[in-house]
Design a protein around this motif. Sequence first.
Motif, short mmCIF file in Angstrom:
data_model
loop_
_atom_site.label_atom_id
_atom_site.label_comp_id
_atom_site.label_asym_id
_atom_site.label_seq_id
_atom_site.Cartn_x
_atom_site.Cartn_y
_atom_site.Cartn_z
N TYR A 1 -47.07 -39.62 -36.73
CA TYR A 1 -48.00 -38.47 -36.01
C TYR A 1 -47.35 -37.24 -36.36
N LEU A 2 -46.13 -36.85 -36.54
CA LEU A 2 -45.63 -35.75 -36.89
C LEU A 2 -45.41 -35.60 -38.39
N PRO A 3 -45.91 -34.76 -39.18
CA PRO A 3 -46.09 -34.50 -40.59
C PRO A 3 -44.78 -33.89 -40.89
N GLU A 4 -44.24 -34.32 -42.02
CA GLU A 4 -43.09 -33.74 -42.63
C GLU A 4 -41.65 -33.82 -41.56
N ALA A 5 -41.81 -35.00 -41.06
CA ALA A 5 -40.65 -35.51 -39.78
C ALA A 5 -39.22 -35.16 -40.54
N THR B 1 -38.44 -33.46 -43.27
CA THR B 1 -38.02 -32.17 -43.90
C THR B 1 -38.30 -31.11 -42.98
N ASP B 2 -39.27 -30.44 -42.72
CA ASP B 2 -39.28 -29.05 -42.20
C ASP B 2 -39.05 -29.50 -40.58
N PHE B 3 -39.59 -30.65 -40.15
CA PHE B 3 -39.42 -30.70 -38.70
C PHE B 3 -38.54 -31.75 -38.20
N VAL B 4 -37.39 -31.91 -38.87
CA VAL B 4 -36.18 -33.06 -38.55
C VAL B 4 -35.57 -32.81 -37.33
N ILE B 5 -35.61 -31.27 -36.94
CA ILE B 5 -34.92 -30.83 -35.72
C ILE B 5 -35.82 -31.32 -34.51
N ALA B 6 -37.10 -31.62 -34.93
CA ALA B 6 -37.94 -32.09 -33.56
C ALA B 6 -37.71 -33.63 -33.41
N VAL B 7 -37.45 -34.47 -34.38
CA VAL B 7 -37.30 -35.81 -34.34
C VAL B 7 -35.85 -35.75 -33.70
N LEU B 8 -34.89 -34.89 -34.16
CA LEU B 8 -33.68 -35.00 -33.56
C LEU B 8 -33.66 -34.74 -31.98
N ALA B 9 -34.32 -33.81 -31.74
CA ALA B 9 -34.43 -33.32 -29.93
C ALA B 9 -35.02 -34.58 -29.55
N VAL C 1 -29.33 -30.07 -43.21
CA VAL C 1 -29.80 -31.42 -42.45
C VAL C 1 -30.86 -31.83 -43.09
N SER C 2 -31.89 -30.95 -43.24
CA SER C 2 -33.27 -31.49 -43.71
C SER C 2 -33.13 -32.34 -45.09
N TYR C 3 -34.25 -33.10 -45.41
CA TYR C 3 -34.15 -33.82 -46.66
C TYR C 3 -34.72 -32.59 -47.68
N GLY C 4 -34.20 -32.71 -48.78
CA GLY C 4 -34.26 -31.74 -50.05
C GLY C 4 -33.46 -31.48 -50.91
#
Length: 407
Positions: A283-287, A289-297, A370-373
């Motif tokens: 559902y969430l693109p780039e989960a 990388t750019d949006f890892v904090i959203a998954v963590l939340a 924190v993010s992948y990269g």
Amino acid sequence: MNFKMPALALPNLSWNFKWPSWLSKAEPKPAEAPQMYDGLLVTCVFALFGLGLIMVMSASASEAERMFGNPYHYAIRHAIFMGLALCISGAVLQIPIKHWHDKDGFLLVVAIVLLIAVLIVGKKVNGSTRWLALGPINIQVAEVAKLFFFSFLAGYLVRRHDEVRENIKGFIKPLFVFFVIACLLIAQPDLGTVVVMLVTTMGMLFLAGARLWQFAALLIAGATAVAVLIILSPYRLRRVTSFWDPWQDPFGSGYQLTQSLMAFGRGSWTGEGLGNSIQKLAYLPEAHTDFVIAVLAEELGFVGVTAVVVLLAVVVFRALWIGRQALQDERYFEGFFASGIGIWLCFQGVVNMGASAGLLPTKGLTLPLVSYGGSSMIILSMAIAVVIRIDHEGRMARTQAVGGRRK
């Protein structure tokens, strides 16, 4: 070059057995050696590394399984990047800061050459040409350009300190260099990195004592340039307009942000539990990388987000404190360099978390450590190693000064 290994103060792990006083005379304890590195900074950095590995493993499992048939594909690569970052940072830690100062002009030339090379032979991903392929490793040269440019700017502020404070020409010269780099970054295109570098440059110039009216002019010019670039680019304009009201087009331009906001909403205070995110399931693109904090939340809730914010804030404040201490000790290059790295980490972290939470327009910037990269992790680790080295050299100098006075 004569590299010196920093002296690390290791804890005494021996068992201190004491004889009864009636069997032997107690001997005085030796004075404890001063700590030669910032333990709090190192602890927080490793905590962010560990948390990042866990969240990348959780956030990327679904996509990795779908694309590679292995749910741990991205997690394994992230662990390899982490090991590589630690090895390179260990090597950087042995380089005296004097060598960064002496070679800052050469590093700037290397950064510009890399930025030109990526436009000629770079690898194109998602419409952007930002990576140089070296075998199995893709290097995002914008990350390298940040560190090398800040090293050059710190050296310039030392060489032209009076000119920066008293003459408009001294203020304009580094901005011309920044303009050249910014044009090369916009050609990729990578507006997010340009904004991060602009804010860090302004912060370093402010620390060097540039006048307020110069900052006002720079702020107006920078804001105008960014606004023009947004208006002239349809996809950037869509990002900004979707940031204002993402629910107006939740399955189009506002898709990423609405999915991210849903993740934050589901997380509540304590989260759904590690591994229980729904938004990461395609559902969430780039989960990761750019949006890892959203998954963590979503998985760890407000408590988990607060932990990340606190850890990153400690790293930033320690870097700024180390820079301030170096300036007070009249080690000006070290002070400007450490302060610039602190501002860079702070602003990039704020932009990443702000974009994920809907407070800022969406930009392709990673959450530091924190993010992948791979490129981001390695360069940021090198930057933190530089800060640790600056702190170490300052502690060594103060210890030697105290020892000299005692003699």
